[in-house]
Motif scaffolding. Structure first.
Motif, PDB file in Angstrom:
ATOM      1  N   GLY A  64       0.782  -1.230   0.000  1.00  0.00           N
ATOM      2  CA  GLY A  64       0.000   0.000   0.000  1.00  0.00           C
ATOM      3  C   GLY A  64       0.810   1.275   0.000  1.00  0.00           C
ATOM      4  N   THR A  65       2.113   1.181  -0.246  1.00  0.00           N
ATOM      5  CA  THR A  65       2.940   2.388  -0.273  1.00  0.00           C
ATOM      6  C   THR A  65       3.056   2.973  -1.678  1.00  0.00           C
ATOM      7  N   LYS A  66       2.470   2.318  -2.641  1.00  0.00           N
ATOM      8  CA  LYS A  66       2.376   2.822  -4.014  1.00  0.00           C
ATOM      9  C   LYS A  66       0.910   3.016  -4.349  1.00  0.00           C
ATOM     10  N   GLN A  67       0.624   3.609  -5.494  1.00  0.00           N
ATOM     11  CA  GLN A  67      -0.744   3.860  -5.958  1.00  0.00           C
ATOM     12  C   GLN A  67      -1.482   2.539  -6.207  1.00  0.00           C
ATOM     13  N   SER A  68      -2.769   2.491  -5.912  1.00  0.00           N
ATOM     14  CA  SER A  68      -3.593   1.299  -6.170  1.00  0.00           C
ATOM     15  C   SER A  68      -4.020   1.269  -7.641  1.00  0.00           C
ATOM     16  N   ASN A  69      -4.625   0.148  -8.025  1.00  0.00           N
ATOM     17  CA  ASN A  69      -5.182   0.076  -9.379  1.00  0.00           C
ATOM     18  C   ASN A  69      -6.640   0.540  -9.361  1.00  0.00           C
ATOM     19  N   GLU A  70      -7.343   0.356 -10.455  1.00  0.00           N
ATOM     20  CA  GLU A  70      -8.717   0.841 -10.601  1.00  0.00           C
ATOM     21  C   GLU A  70      -9.682   0.225  -9.594  1.00  0.00           C
ATOM     22  N   LEU A  71      -9.360  -0.952  -9.078  1.00  0.00           N
ATOM     23  CA  LEU A  71     -10.220  -1.622  -8.096  1.00  0.00           C
ATOM     24  C   LEU A  71      -9.793  -1.340  -6.661  1.00  0.00           C
ATOM     25  N   GLY A  72      -8.784  -0.516  -6.480  1.00  0.00           N
ATOM     26  CA  GLY A  72      -8.293  -0.218  -5.139  1.00  0.00           C
ATOM     27  C   GLY A  72      -7.342  -1.262  -4.595  1.00  0.00           C
ATOM     28  N   LEU A  73      -6.811  -2.113  -5.474  1.00  0.00           N
ATOM     29  CA  LEU A  73      -5.869  -3.165  -5.064  1.00  0.00           C
ATOM     30  C   LEU A  73      -4.433  -2.652  -5.197  1.00  0.00           C
ATOM     31  N   TYR A  74      -3.624  -2.943  -4.208  1.00  0.00           N
ATOM     32  CA  TYR A  74      -2.242  -2.479  -4.166  1.00  0.00           C
ATOM     33  C   TYR A  74      -1.262  -3.601  -4.495  1.00  0.00           C
ATOM     34  N   ASP A  75      -0.130  -3.217  -5.045  1.00  0.00           N
ATOM     35  CA  ASP A  75       1.026  -4.105  -5.231  1.00  0.00           C
ATOM     36  C   ASP A  75       0.751  -5.325  -6.097  1.00  0.00           C
ATOM     37  N   MET A  76      -0.115  -5.202  -7.070  1.00  0.00           N
ATOM     38  CA  MET A  76      -0.311  -6.310  -7.991  1.00  0.00           C
ATOM     39  C   MET A  76       0.758  -6.303  -9.074  1.00  0.00           C
ATOM     40  N   SER A  77       1.470  -5.198  -9.196  1.00  0.00           N
ATOM     41  CA  SER A  77       2.686  -5.138 -10.018  1.00  0.00           C
ATOM     42  C   SER A  77       3.844  -4.939  -9.058  1.00  0.00           C
ATOM     43  N   GLY A  78       4.832  -5.807  -9.146  1.00  0.00           N
ATOM     44  CA  GLY A  78       6.028  -5.650  -8.327  1.00  0.00           C
ATOM     45  C   GLY A  78       5.856  -6.048  -6.875  1.00  0.00           C
ATOM     46  N   ASN A  79       6.867  -5.731  -6.102  1.00  0.00           N
ATOM     47  CA  ASN A  79       7.018  -6.050  -4.684  1.00  0.00           C
ATOM     48  C   ASN A  79       7.307  -7.532  -4.487  1.00  0.00           C
ATOM     49  N   VAL A  80       6.319  -8.428  -4.645  1.00  0.00           N
ATOM     50  CA  VAL A  80       6.577  -9.867  -4.577  1.00  0.00           C
ATOM     51  C   VAL A  80       5.785 -10.588  -5.675  1.00  0.00           C
ATOM     52  N   TRP A  81       6.388 -11.653  -6.227  1.00  0.00           N
ATOM     53  CA  TRP A  81       5.634 -12.550  -7.096  1.00  0.00           C
ATOM     54  C   TRP A  81       4.518 -13.138  -6.254  1.00  0.00           C
ATOM     55  N   GLU A  82       3.355 -13.362  -6.853  1.00  0.00           N
ATOM     56  CA  GLU A  82       2.227 -13.916  -6.119  1.00  0.00           C
ATOM     57  C   GLU A  82       1.847 -15.283  -6.680  1.00  0.00           C
ATOM     58  N   TRP A  83       1.767 -16.273  -5.756  1.00  0.00           N
ATOM     59  CA  TRP A  83       1.342 -17.612  -6.135  1.00  0.00           C
ATOM     60  C   TRP A  83      -0.079 -17.564  -6.692  1.00  0.00           C
ATOM     61  N   CYS A  84      -0.329 -18.344  -7.718  1.00  0.00           N
ATOM     62  CA  CYS A  84      -1.689 -18.583  -8.216  1.00  0.00           C
ATOM     63  C   CYS A  84      -1.993 -20.061  -8.067  1.00  0.00           C
ATOM     64  N   TRP A  85      -3.263 -20.406  -8.079  1.00  0.00           N
ATOM     65  CA  TRP A  85      -3.691 -21.795  -7.940  1.00  0.00           C
ATOM     66  C   TRP A  85      -3.193 -22.653  -9.107  1.00  0.00           C
ATOM     67  N   ASP A  86      -3.135 -22.113 -10.292  1.00  0.00           N
ATOM     68  CA  ASP A  86      -2.892 -22.873 -11.520  1.00  0.00           C
ATOM     69  C   ASP A  86      -1.513 -23.526 -11.580  1.00  0.00           C
ATOM     70  N   TRP A  87      -1.508 -24.698 -12.167  1.00  0.00           N
ATOM     71  CA  TRP A  87      -0.256 -25.307 -12.616  1.00  0.00           C
ATOM     72  C   TRP A  87       0.152 -24.585 -13.885  1.00  0.00           C
TER      73      TRP A  87
END
Length: 151
Positions: A64-87
């Motif tokens: 949350g130390t950077k700007q959010s996206n259009e949905l108000g979600l933070y850090d979806m670009s950068g900071n940490v890779w995020e696990w997804c369910w998919d193989w």
């Protein structure tokens, strides 16, 4: 989730917390139905929305130390890779269902999305994908929880 040894299955109809599918993750990162078509999650200016190799000082930062996206979600670009369910399967989306694909039923690697502070800016785009060994851990790898919405 149902866990049987090393086998894990997900009942997407249940009302619990879980990892997002790759399709859910990308929809959220791109701003959902409010998307403005940005290259990064919330902007075309990477530094306004993402911690990456060139600006992170070599470390993870509080969410949350950077700007959010259009949905108000933070850090979806950068900071940490995020696990997804998919193989991970590089060819899956060529033959997947168009609506709510859940990813391949098996594989060797899981999908990671979003890039991290350890990556150059080009790897934190909303379209970037990574394959991650399920037993791998590092400080540039994290997760985000999702929940199935019932109407």
């Amino acid at each position: 989730y149902t866990i049987n040894g090393t086998q894990v299955t997900c009942d997407f109809a249940k009302n619990g917390y879980r990892l997002p599918t790759e399709a859910e993750w990308e929809y959220a990162a791109r701003g959902g139905n409010q998307s403005r078509g940005y290259l990064y999650s919330g902007s075309n200016n990477v530094d306004s929305v993402a911690w990456h190799y060139q600006n992170s000082g070599g470390q993870t930062h509080p969410v949350g130390t950077k700007q959010s996206n259009e949905l108000g979600l933070y850090d979806m670009s950068g900071n940490v890779w995020e696990w997804c369910w998919d193989w991970y399967d590089g060819k899956y989306y060529a033959q997947s269902p168009l609506k709510n694909p859940k990813g391949p039923s098996s594989g060797t690697f899981r999908v990671g999305r979003g890039g991290s502070w350890y990556n150059d800016a080009v790897y934190v785009r909303s379209a970037s994908r990574n394959l991650i060994t399920p037993s791998y851990s590092y400080d540039y790898l994290g997760f985000r929880l999702s929940r199935t919405v019932t109407f």
